[in-house]
Design a protein around this motif. Structure first.
Motif, PDB file in Angstrom:
ATOM      1  N   CYS A  85      -1.877   2.278  -2.085  1.00 46.90           N
ATOM      2  CA  CYS A  85      -3.538   1.897  -2.349  1.00 46.90           C
ATOM      3  C   CYS A  85      -4.715   0.881  -1.584  1.00 46.90           C
ATOM      4  O   CYS A  85      -4.196  -0.121  -1.997  1.00 46.90           O
ATOM      5  N   CYS A  88      -5.998  -1.305  -5.091  1.00 50.76           N
ATOM      6  CA  CYS A  88      -5.893  -2.123  -5.492  1.00 50.76           C
ATOM      7  C   CYS A  88      -4.268  -2.984  -4.726  1.00 50.76           C
ATOM      8  O   CYS A  88      -3.706  -3.573  -5.312  1.00 50.76           O
ATOM      9  N   THR A  90      -1.256  -1.117  -4.652  1.00 52.08           N
ATOM     10  CA  THR A  90       0.077  -0.598  -4.845  1.00 52.08           C
ATOM     11  C   THR A  90       0.457   0.683  -4.125  1.00 52.08           C
ATOM     12  O   THR A  90      -0.400   0.996  -3.737  1.00 52.08           O
ATOM     13  N   CYS A 118      -4.229   5.425  -5.276  1.00 49.60           N
ATOM     14  CA  CYS A 118      -3.823   5.089  -6.426  1.00 49.60           C
ATOM     15  C   CYS A 118      -4.024   6.074  -7.276  1.00 49.60           C
ATOM     16  O   CYS A 118      -5.665   6.038  -7.416  1.00 49.60           O
ATOM     17  N   CYS A 121      -6.619   3.965  -9.725  1.00 48.86           N
ATOM     18  CA  CYS A 121      -8.427   4.045  -9.024  1.00 48.86           C
ATOM     19  C   CYS A 121      -8.757   4.805  -8.439  1.00 48.86           C
ATOM     20  O   CYS A 121     -10.262   4.796  -8.712  1.00 48.86           O
TER      21      CYS A 121
END
Ligand SMILES: [Zn+2]
Length: 168
Positions: A85, A88, A90, A118, A121
């Motif tokens: 992502c 963030c 991830t 993701c 988000c």
């Protein structure tokens, strides 16, 4: 053995693509490529001869790389972004693609305007620009260079490819 991967370089030594040894041998036999590196202890036999198996070949003629554009699609956006992502960081699935400037605000389907996001988000950002949503991109999205993909496809790449992929 003939299915082993061979890194193909342009005459300028830029990585072009990866092919199977079978194809590389045809290029070499036909005088269209020269061998720069071989696999250790790997040989191909024909009736009369034994050949060392190439691992890196270089084309004798320069191939224009303009046509080697990478298709803009979801799968390739995720690849470019390392399946991470871009807000963030991830790598947790599911991952989606997000329009940095939303479509509703005229954002286009381009490498520069599409990033991996993701679900959290993506929902949080909704139909806003990152600035309006108070979110920051980890990196500026760019059109990927075709050879950044060679390494991606071959993260287990052969040791003696590394210097040609500028990894050392
Ligand atoms: Zn996220």
């Amino acid at each position: 053995m003939l299915n082993n991967s061979v890194l193909v370089l342009n005459s300028s030594f830029q990585p072009l693509h990866v092919c199977q040894a079978r194809r590389a041998l045809v290029l070499v036999m036909g005088g269209k490529a020269e061998v720069l590196e071989y696999y250790d202890h790997l040989y191909v036999r024909s009736v009369a001869q034994r050949f060392r198996l190439p691992s890196v070949v270089r084309l004798m003629r320069y191939i224009s790389t303009d046509r080697r554009a990478i298709n803009l699609n979801r799968r390739n956006i995720l690849r470019r972004d390392g399946h991470r992502c871009q807000y963030c960081g991830t790598t947790r699935l599911p991952l989606t693609t997000d329009h940095v400037v939303p479509r509703s605000m005229g954002g286009e389907d381009t490498w520069e305007n599409l990033v991996t996001a993701c679900v959290n988000c993506n929902n949080k950002k909704a139909n806003r620009t990152p600035q309006r949503a108070g979110m920051r991109l980890l990196s500026r999205p760019k059109r990927p260079h075709y050879f950044s993909f060679i390494y991606f496809y071959h993260s287990q790449s052969v040791k003696n490819w590394r210097r040609y992929l500028f990894l050392e």
